[in-house]
Design a protein around this motif. Structure first.
Motif, mmCIF file in Angstrom:
data_model
loop_
_atom_site.group_PDB
_atom_site.id
_atom_site.type_symbol
_atom_site.label_atom_id
_atom_site.label_comp_id
_atom_site.label_asym_id
_atom_site.label_seq_id
_atom_site.Cartn_x
_atom_site.Cartn_y
_atom_site.Cartn_z
ATOM 1 N N GLU A 37 0.819 -1.223 0.000
ATOM 2 C CA GLU A 37 0.000 0.000 0.000
ATOM 3 C C GLU A 37 0.851 1.270 0.000
ATOM 4 O OE1 GLU A 37 -2.509 -0.372 3.407
ATOM 5 O OE2 GLU A 37 -4.163 -1.078 2.187
ATOM 6 N N ASP A 61 -3.532 0.209 -8.909
ATOM 7 C CA ASP A 61 -4.678 -0.344 -8.194
ATOM 8 C C ASP A 61 -5.776 0.712 -8.055
ATOM 9 O OD1 ASP A 61 -5.543 -2.756 -6.380
ATOM 10 O OD2 ASP A 61 -6.082 -0.925 -5.306
ATOM 11 N N ASP A 100 -8.500 0.954 -6.010
ATOM 12 C CA ASP A 100 -8.808 1.398 -4.642
ATOM 13 C C ASP A 100 -7.659 2.217 -4.057
ATOM 14 O OD1 ASP A 100 -11.236 0.084 -4.804
ATOM 15 O OD2 ASP A 100 -10.393 -1.793 -4.063
ATOM 16 N N GLU A 101 -6.436 1.805 -4.382
ATOM 17 C CA GLU A 101 -5.269 2.544 -3.891
ATOM 18 C C GLU A 101 -5.257 3.969 -4.453
ATOM 19 O OE1 GLU A 101 -2.434 3.049 -1.617
ATOM 20 O OE2 GLU A 101 -2.062 0.977 -2.147
ATOM 21 N N ALA A 129 -7.823 5.696 -5.399
ATOM 22 C CA ALA A 129 -8.892 6.465 -4.736
ATOM 23 C C ALA A 129 -8.450 6.913 -3.348
ATOM 24 C CB ALA A 129 -10.154 5.605 -4.649
ATOM 25 N N ALA A 130 -7.729 6.043 -2.627
ATOM 26 C CA ALA A 130 -7.240 6.398 -1.287
ATOM 27 C C ALA A 130 -6.199 7.513 -1.369
ATOM 28 C CB ALA A 130 -6.646 5.157 -0.606
ATOM 29 N N HIS A 161 -13.914 -1.366 -13.636
ATOM 30 C CA HIS A 161 -14.733 -0.160 -13.655
ATOM 31 C C HIS A 161 -14.583 0.559 -14.986
ATOM 32 C CE1 HIS A 161 -15.074 -0.748 -9.314
ATOM 33 N NE2 HIS A 161 -13.784 -1.024 -9.354
ATOM 34 N N ASP A 211 -19.807 -1.299 -13.523
ATOM 35 C CA ASP A 211 -18.911 -2.404 -13.175
ATOM 36 C C ASP A 211 -19.080 -3.519 -14.199
ATOM 37 O OD1 ASP A 211 -17.897 -1.153 -11.033
ATOM 38 O OD2 ASP A 211 -18.898 -2.371 -9.519
ATOM 39 N N ASP A 231 -9.332 -4.825 -14.035
ATOM 40 C CA ASP A 231 -9.422 -3.933 -12.880
ATOM 41 C C ASP A 231 -8.115 -3.170 -12.725
ATOM 42 O OD1 ASP A 231 -10.056 -2.735 -10.466
ATOM 43 O OD2 ASP A 231 -9.342 -4.446 -9.306
ATOM 44 N N ALA A 261 -6.526 1.266 -12.442
ATOM 45 C CA ALA A 261 -6.955 2.600 -12.012
ATOM 46 C C ALA A 261 -7.133 3.606 -13.146
ATOM 47 C CB ALA A 261 -5.940 3.155 -11.012
#
Lengths: 309, 63
Positions: free
Chosen positions: A50, A71, A73-74, A76-77, A145, A154, A179, A181
């Motif tokens: 991460e 990634d 989700d990464e 977005a974080a 996405h 999705d 999947d 980014a």
């Protein structure tokens, strides 16, 4: 000013070589969780785990951060860390790889030639090191996405086959949704685009085994990879345009060149503070692309179907 | 070998020779056609337009 390099894989080693003229130091978060960076320093995160917690640590020290990762989700974080960097006047570059990263830069280069941008479609072939290969393997089995008609949709990873033509020597490859980014970061950079998709090349065996553990250990490095960015829209006269650019290069090399280009610009203070994504309007895209070219990556544009005289 | 067996063997040999002759004739005709196309064809020219070309970046930011 120091460049803190986190990660010593394919990309990390190439980054160290490209930035050898600067003061580059390795940082290992396993041995030293709290970075000792100072304001004005730049950290390049090219390690597999991460990025957000370590990026936050560098933000508290006032250093800028360039992240290499794909990634969803990464990413977005990381975007949520923008206020931490803005408060110190530092820069956080989210996704400075081949895709996302170089793909966004190329999309902006094409968008500058259009009056209206409607659609952006990215296709990627190849992987860099073993971690990249594992991520690729997983990406074909996850929900992927896509931005379709102004809403997130999705899709099933490994669906949506499309034959994409990359620059030689890669040529034509079947590409599928996966999947990663790129759609998210493209949407941040191009909020006006109605459709954004990202696909990766895959063979029948890749799709068939995507839901299983990797049957064999990944190679130390993939072969020649490729990137293809297609932007559709309208020119000033209102007629429809479809512009395509691409790259055929080792994925690790193109990724290192993109990350190095952003690092050089961050060191020179040529990037705005806060979160920055490749292709955003507020960065000098052509300057970044010139740095990428200077690091040995050959950018190509598709000028139509080959024809005789 | 009985007279009947000899006749059958001769029949099979004739059929095999017929096939060989036909194959040779077909190969000869294909060779003649290929040679004709090879001599008559001009070879064409490689593509002059289109395909992938190096991207030219502007020297400096326009704005």
């Amino acid at each position: 000013m120091t460049i803190w390099l986190v990660g010593d894989g394919i990309v990390g080693r190439r980054l160290a070589r490209l930035l050898s003229a600067c003061d580059v130091r390795q940082h290992d978060p396993r041995r030293e969780p709290t970075p000792i960076a100072r304001p004005g320093d730049v950290a390049v995160l090219a390690h597999p785990v991460e990025h957000a917690p370590l990026a936050h640590g560098f933000a508290l020290r006032g250093a800028s951060v360039v992240t290499v990762g794909d990634d969803f989700d990464e990413a977005a974080a990381l975007l949520e860390l923008a206020p931490d960097f803005e408060s110190t006047g530092a820069t956080l570059v989210v996704g400075a790889a081949m895709s996302p990263g170089l793909s966004g830069l190329l999309a902006r280069h094409l968008a500058q030639q259009l009056a209206v941008v409607d659609e952006i479609h990215v296709a990627l072939h190849g992987t860099a090191g073993p971690h990249c290969a594992r991520t690729y393997h997983r990406s074909l089995s996850r929900r992927s996405h896509g931005w379709h008609d102004d809403e997130w949709v999705d899709y099933l990873g490994g669906s949506g086959r499309e034959l994409c033509w990359f620059p030689e020597p890669v040529g034509a490859r079947d590409c599928y949704r996966a999947d990663f980014a790129d759609p998210l970061l493209m949407h941040v950079a191009f909020p006006e685009a109605h459709r954004i998709s990202a696909r990766r090349s895959a063979r029948r065996r890749d799709r068939f085994t995507a839901r299983l553990p990797m049957l064999s250990a990944p190679h130390a490095e993939g072969r020649i990879g490729a990137l293809r960015v297609e932007v559709r829209g309208a020119n000033a006269a209102g007629s429809r345009e479809c512009l395509i650019v691409g790259v055929a290069e080792l994925v690790g090399t193109a990724t290192a060149a993109t990350a190095a280009a952003f690092t050089v610009m961050a060191l020179a203070g040529e990037l705005p503070s806060g979160a920055v994504v490749a292709g955003a309007r507020d960065i000098d895209t052509d300057a970044v692309l010139r740095h990428v070219e200077s690091f040995g990556v050959r950018l190509q544009e598709f000028t139509g179907v080959p024809q005789g005289a | 070998m009985s007279p009947g067996g000899a006749a059958a063997a001769g029949h099979y040999a004739l059929a095999a020779m017929k096939i060989v002759r036909r194959v040779l004739a077909a190969l000869m005709m294909a060779g003649i056609a290929a040679a004709g196309i090879r001599v008559k064809g001009r070879g064409g020219t490689p593509p002059q337009h289109g395909g992938w070309r190096p991207l030219e970046l502007p020297d400096r930011r326009a704005s």
